[in-house]
Motif scaffolding. Sequence first.
Motif: not given
Length: 289
Positions: A211-226
Motif C-alpha cells: 500500500x506504500x507509495x514507494x512500492x507503487x511501481x512494483x505493485x503496478x508491474x505485478x498487477x500487469x503480469x497477473x
Amino acid sequence: MKLLILRTVWSGSSDLDELIEQTITAGFNGIEGPIPKDESQRRALRQHLRDRQLAFVAEATTGTDPTSERDWWIPRGDRTLDDHLSDLKWTVDQAAEMGALFVSTMCGYDAWSWQQNVDFFGRALELERVSGVTISFETHRSRSLFNPWITRDLLQHFPAMKLTCDFSHWCVVCERLIDTEWSILELCAQRAMHIHCRVGYAQHAQVTDPRAPEYATALAAHERWWNLIWQAQAQQGMTQVTMTPEFLWDGYMQTLPFTGMPVADVWEITCWMAERQRQQFSHVFSSKA
C-alpha cells in the motif's frame, strides 16, 4: 469467469478451528496449504472444508527435511530425484480424498542439471497423467523454476506443464522487475494454473507494504503480469481461476533491527490485497465475472 481468492495457512494460526474461522470471516473462498501427515488432522481439515464449502489447493514441498526447525522448506542437496518424486506423489495420492482442486508444488532443486530437470518433470507429468490429479509447478527461488529462462526452456520441452506463478521470486533472482522478459511472461500466462499474488522487487521477494507509495511501481508491474494471466485464462475458456495473496512472516516480512518487531501486519496486508484483486478482476471482467 469466476475468481476464487484463497488464503495460505502460513499466514494464520496453527489452531485449525481459529484458522478456518478467520478465513471465513475475512471472506476468503478457501485455503492453500499442505495436507497434514497425521490422519486425525487430515480428517479434521477435510471436515472443515466440506462443512464450510471451502475450496482447497494442496501444497506439496519436495526434497526437504521437514524435521528441521530452520529453513525447512529449502531443498537438501542429499535428497535424490526419487525423494522429490516420492514427496510429490504422497500429496497427489491424498489430494482427491481431500477434495483438492489441484496440487501446487514447490519442487525440484536450483542446482540440478538440465537432464535432471528433464527427468524429474517428465516423471512428475507422468504421475499427473496416471493419477488424474492436476499438478501446478511453482516458480520459486531455490527450486528448478527459479528463473525465467530455465522455466521457458522447460515449458517449451513439456507442452503439458502448468504453472503456479509467483513472480515475486524472479524479481529478486533477476534483480529487476521482469517486464524485460515479456515474451516469457506471455508463455507463462498461457500455462498458468494458479497465482501467488505477493509483490516483490529487485532486493526482496516481499515489499514491506504494497500500500506504500514507494512500492507503487512494483505493485503496478505485478498487477500487469497477473492481468496478462487472467486474459490468457479467459481466452482458454477457464470458468474458474484461483489466486492466493501469499504475504508471509518468516523472513519475508522485514523487521526492525535489534527488536525484531515487524514493520507491517501480514494479515492486514493479505486482506487488503485480496479485496484489491477482487476489485481488479471485477473491473477487467465485469461482463463475465
